[in-house]
Design a protein around this motif. Structure first.
Motif, PDB file in Angstrom:
ATOM      1  N   GLU A 218     -63.519 -33.280 -36.705  1.00 29.50           N
ATOM      2  CA  GLU A 218     -62.130 -32.818 -36.792  1.00 29.50           C
ATOM      3  C   GLU A 218     -62.029 -31.364 -36.374  1.00 29.50           C
ATOM      4  OE1 GLU A 218     -59.395 -33.530 -40.403  1.00 29.50           O
ATOM      5  OE2 GLU A 218     -61.326 -34.447 -40.917  1.00 29.50           O
ATOM      6  N   ILE A 219     -61.137 -31.101 -35.444  1.00 26.12           N
ATOM      7  CA  ILE A 219     -60.873 -29.735 -34.997  1.00 26.12           C
ATOM      8  C   ILE A 219     -59.568 -29.340 -35.667  1.00 26.12           C
ATOM      9  CG2 ILE A 219     -60.536 -28.270 -32.934  1.00 26.12           C
ATOM     10  CD1 ILE A 219     -63.165 -29.974 -32.960  1.00 26.12           C
ATOM     11  N   LYS A 220     -59.625 -28.308 -36.514  1.00 28.25           N
ATOM     12  CA  LYS A 220     -58.442 -27.974 -37.308  1.00 28.25           C
ATOM     13  C   LYS A 220     -57.960 -26.557 -37.034  1.00 28.25           C
ATOM     14  CE  LYS A 220     -58.412 -30.590 -41.512  1.00 28.25           C
ATOM     15  NZ  LYS A 220     -58.835 -30.622 -42.929  1.00 28.25           N
ATOM     16  N   ASN A 221     -56.831 -26.471 -36.366  1.00 28.52           N
ATOM     17  CA  ASN A 221     -56.159 -25.193 -36.138  1.00 28.52           C
ATOM     18  C   ASN A 221     -57.097 -24.090 -35.639  1.00 28.52           C
ATOM     19  OD1 ASN A 221     -53.952 -23.458 -36.076  1.00 28.52           O
ATOM     20  ND2 ASN A 221     -54.408 -22.673 -38.121  1.00 28.52           N
TER      21      ASN A 221
ATOM     22  N   LYS B  79     -58.402 -21.198 -33.389  1.00 29.47           N
ATOM     23  CA  LYS B  79     -57.855 -20.156 -32.507  1.00 29.47           C
ATOM     24  C   LYS B  79     -58.974 -19.222 -32.093  1.00 29.47           C
ATOM     25  CE  LYS B  79     -53.260 -20.273 -34.482  1.00 29.47           C
ATOM     26  NZ  LYS B  79     -52.319 -19.668 -35.413  1.00 29.47           N
TER      27      LYS B  79
ATOM     28  N   GLY C 276     -54.547 -22.622 -30.616  1.00 27.81           N
ATOM     29  CA  GLY C 276     -54.333 -23.490 -31.784  1.00 27.81           C
ATOM     30  C   GLY C 276     -54.670 -24.923 -31.417  1.00 27.81           C
ATOM     31  N   SER C 277     -55.909 -25.300 -31.724  1.00 28.16           N
ATOM     32  CA  SER C 277     -56.391 -26.615 -31.322  1.00 28.16           C
ATOM     33  C   SER C 277     -56.504 -27.519 -32.543  1.00 28.16           C
ATOM     34  CB  SER C 277     -57.776 -26.455 -30.685  1.00 28.16           C
ATOM     35  OG  SER C 277     -57.843 -27.163 -29.491  1.00 28.16           O
ATOM     36  N   ASP C 278     -55.951 -28.717 -32.430  1.00 30.42           N
ATOM     37  CA  ASP C 278     -56.023 -29.716 -33.503  1.00 30.42           C
ATOM     38  C   ASP C 278     -56.251 -31.084 -32.888  1.00 30.42           C
ATOM     39  OD1 ASP C 278     -55.143 -28.847 -36.370  1.00 30.42           O
ATOM     40  OD2 ASP C 278     -53.855 -27.704 -34.994  1.00 30.42           O
ATOM     41  N   PHE C 279     -57.384 -31.679 -33.140  1.00 27.42           N
ATOM     42  CA  PHE C 279     -57.566 -33.071 -32.731  1.00 27.42           C
ATOM     43  C   PHE C 279     -58.757 -33.677 -33.459  1.00 27.42           C
ATOM     44  CE2 PHE C 279     -59.595 -30.406 -29.433  1.00 27.42           C
ATOM     45  CZ  PHE C 279     -60.874 -30.937 -29.355  1.00 27.42           C
TER      46      PHE C 279
ATOM     47  N   GLY D 129     -59.423 -21.239 -38.216  1.00 25.45           N
ATOM     48  CA  GLY D 129     -59.554 -22.689 -38.162  1.00 25.45           C
ATOM     49  C   GLY D 129     -60.907 -23.202 -38.616  1.00 25.45           C
TER      50      GLY D 129
END
Ligand SMILES: Nc1ncnc2c1ncn2[C@@H]1O[C@H](COP(=O)(O)OP(=O)(O)OP(=O)(O)O)[C@@H](O)[C@H]1O
Ligand SMILES: [Mg+2]
Length: 242
Positions: free
Chosen positions: A3-6, A8, A19-22, A56
């Motif tokens: 999990e990639i959470k917020n 930066k 801001g990466s989320d996936f 993040g």
């Protein structure tokens, strides 16, 4: 699985990742696409612990690995290739394949300097499997660029792993090696490996990926099946400059 959470990250004034989320799912092939400078390699480096994010979190199998050291992350089962081939020119193929195994106990230097007799059979098999038509005692400086890329992928696969991350595995190699690498990846997909792949060849992404994530400055602009993402208007604008 991952999990990639917020996430930066800025380099000086450059906001590389805004801001990466996936999420990367187990047993799937996920392709990361995006124009040059979209932050793909930087994200790989952050996941692998080589670059620290400004903000993040990276969660791997429910564990927060954001602040872990690269070798600890590798030992948790994240195995990667580099966009720029990183091999030691003055060492041989065998040295490199042994390095993968020796990584855990720091036996690498010991082996290189004591030059103890090794059982080479299994490494010869690796060369054959990967179509590297050279002998184990060949120095890296004598390999073609494509052969170096193949060796790098072989090393990444030899290492025990749960997640494979491949940064442009076919970039810059000739057509023959490209199709060898592509066939190898299709085979890994059949074997249900979990793969995170960066690739600029959309035809290949379409063939290989279960899930595609398109980035711009590290931000997900579209994700889903290859069909959906590769005809998305925002993606076409950002990626193909249309
Ligand atoms: N160590 C660094 N120092 C300064 N700027 C960096 C550094 N690493 C990356 N950048 C910048 O961050 C941005 C993202 O780079 P990155 O290499 O992650 O892009 P990429 O999506 O992998 O591109 P490509 O498709 O060309 O490989 C770029 O603007 C790049 O110049
Ligand atoms: Mg890159």
């Amino acid at each position: 699985m991952l999990e990639i959470k917020n996430i930066k990250k800025s380099f000086g004034g450059v906001k590389a990742i805004k801001g990466s989320d996936f999420i990367i799912e187990k047993n799937k092939v996920t392709a990361l696409i995006g124009p040059n400078g979209a932050g793909k390699t930087t994200l790989f480096d952050i996941i692998a612990g080589l670059t620290r994010p400004d903000e993040g979190h990276i969660i791997f199998e429910e564990k927060d690995i954001t602040k872990k050291e690269p070798h600890k992350i590798a030992n948790l089962g994240i195995s990667r290739t580099f966009q720029q081939v990183r091999l030691f020119k003055n060492l041989t193929i065998l040295d490199h394949l042994q390095m993968v195994e020796d990584n855990k106990d720091m036996g690498l230097l010991k082996n290189i300097f004591t030059n103890k007799k090794r059982s080479d059979k299994k490494y010869e098999q690796v060369l054959e499997n990967f179509g590297i038509k050279r002998t184990l005692d060949t120095y890296i400086s004598d390999l073609s660029y494509g052969q170096r890329k193949l060796l790098q992928i072989a090393m990444t696969l030899e290492k025990s792993h749960k997640l494979l991350m491949l940064d442009e595995p076919v970039a810059g190699v000739n057509k023959v090696i490209q199709s060898d690498i592509e066939n190898l990846l299709l085979k890994l997909k059949e074997e249900n490996e979990t793969i995170l792949l960066i690739d600029h060849d959309m035809e290949f992404v379409r063939k290989l990926a279960d899930h595609v994530i398109a980035l711009d400055a590290g931000v997900v602009i579209c994700e889903g099946t290859p069909d959906k993402v590769l005809k998305n208007k925002k993606v076409l604008e950002a990626y193909l400059g249309e």
